[in-house]
Scaffold this active site. Structure first.
Site, mmCIF file in Angstrom:
data_model
loop_
_atom_site.group_PDB
_atom_site.id
_atom_site.type_symbol
_atom_site.label_atom_id
_atom_site.label_comp_id
_atom_site.label_asym_id
_atom_site.label_seq_id
_atom_site.Cartn_x
_atom_site.Cartn_y
_atom_site.Cartn_z
ATOM 1 N N ASP A 176 0.583 -0.916 0.052
ATOM 2 C CA ASP A 176 0.382 0.045 0.224
ATOM 3 C C ASP A 176 0.959 1.029 0.141
ATOM 4 O OD1 ASP A 176 -3.098 0.942 -0.123
ATOM 5 O OD2 ASP A 176 -1.809 2.131 1.977
ATOM 6 N N HIS B 94 -6.753 -7.355 -1.037
ATOM 7 C CA HIS B 94 -5.853 -5.841 -0.388
ATOM 8 C C HIS B 94 -4.145 -6.715 0.584
ATOM 9 C CE1 HIS B 94 -4.398 -1.578 -1.618
ATOM 10 N NE2 HIS B 94 -4.265 -1.354 0.013
#
Length: 311
Positions: free
Chosen positions: A116, A290
């Site tokens: 991220d 994710h």
């Protein structure tokens, strides 16, 4: 030794040590594992996460012969929370990681693994001619400067960009005054459920809630506020920004989940057609979201270790 919130890292990583590193007025809490003198690897987490999120990788990389350093990034957990929004730009984040290396290892080179926001930083470092890292691994975020709009795929690429705005609603919310801090716990819980469907994030969310009191929340949201806030900069700062926003010139390993609801998988299409430096690898992990390093850690660990080679 325990994390606040009762999560005992010793149960997940044997022989870890908690360190604190000071750099330019910022103190970073760092989880250290493995032996000093072994090749160092820095693990940089993203939003909304902590060093705890790397617990499976810390153990695996230490067992593979690496000296592992996983900081709580500035604004998170027990690391410092600078008040200025500009203190959360990519230059500061990269400087923190280099500072951790300088403080806790004598090695001149290291491996960088980021997820991220950590992945954004990894791609930025891979664009630097004198990157302090030998290898760059990015999870869940593509090198955006390497995404090219082609005539043949124009409609699909435009549609992907438009569709991504739905996934990125939280970035807009994080620009609002005070509201993101007030709804931090509920919003982060919602994001984890959206971004990694099927993953039980109870442990991660409980620790994040305890490790993000009000003073931390403004800092964590600051990562997004600094993206749109104009601020004066020196010629050196502008030049560094250009470098960090450039395509990678060093090989990168990019891992992403096919069911990621934070960054659409379509953005990764075509990255393995020669757009990245020789030696780069792009891996699509089917059925993952994710937080792929938490959802299926054994597969992610094997891919990273295989890419890095023997320690």
């Amino acid at each position: 030794m325990q994390f606040s919130g009762g999560m005992c890292l010793a149960g997940a990583v044997a022989g870890f040590t908690e360190r604190f590193v000071a750099r330019d007025g910022v103190r970073l809490r760092v989880v250290e594992a493995g032996r000093r003198g072994d090749p160092p690897v820095v693990l940089a987490h993203g939003f909304p996460d902590l060093a705890l999120g790397w617990r499976h990788q810390i153990a695996a990389l230490a067992a593979a012969g690496y000296h592992v350093l996983a900081p709580d990034q500035r604004g998170y957990g027990r690391s410092s929370c600078p008040e200025q929004v500009a203190a959360y730009d990519i230059h500061a984040l990269t400087g923190d990681l280099v500072g951790v290396l300088d403080a806790l290892t004598d090695a001149r080179r290291a491996v960088f693994v980021g997820h991220d926001w950590g992945a954004f930083t990894a791609h930025g470092a891979a664009a630097l001619p004198d990157s302090p890292f030998d290898a760059h691994v990015a999870l869940a975020i593509p090198p955006l400067a390497s995404i090219r709009i082609t005539r043949q795929e124009f409609a699909r690429q435009v549609w992907t960009a438009v569709a991504q705005t739905r996934n990125s609603w939280y970035i807009v919310v994080n620009q609002l005054p005070r509201l993101p801090e007030r709804v931090f716990a509920s919003m982060t819980g919602l994001l984890w459920r959206e971004w990694a469907p099927g993953y039980d994030a109870a442990v991660d969310l409980a620790h994040l809630a305890e490790a993000a009191p009000p003073r931390n929340r403004a800092a964590i949201v600051g990562y997004y506020r600094q993206m749109v806030r104009p601020r004066p900069g020196s010629a050196l700062t502008r030049e560094l920004t250009k470098l960090f926003m450039a395509p990678p010139i060093h090989p990168v390993q990019v891992l992403y989940g096919s069911d990621d609801h934070a960054m659409r998988a379509q953005f990764f299409a075509g990255l393995d057609d020669g757009r990245l430096p020789e030696g780069s690898r792009v891996e699509r992990l089917e059925g993952l979201g994710h937080f792929l390093h938490l959802e299926r850690p054994e597969q992610v660990n094997a891919l990273i270790v295989d890419h890095l080679g023997p320690a």
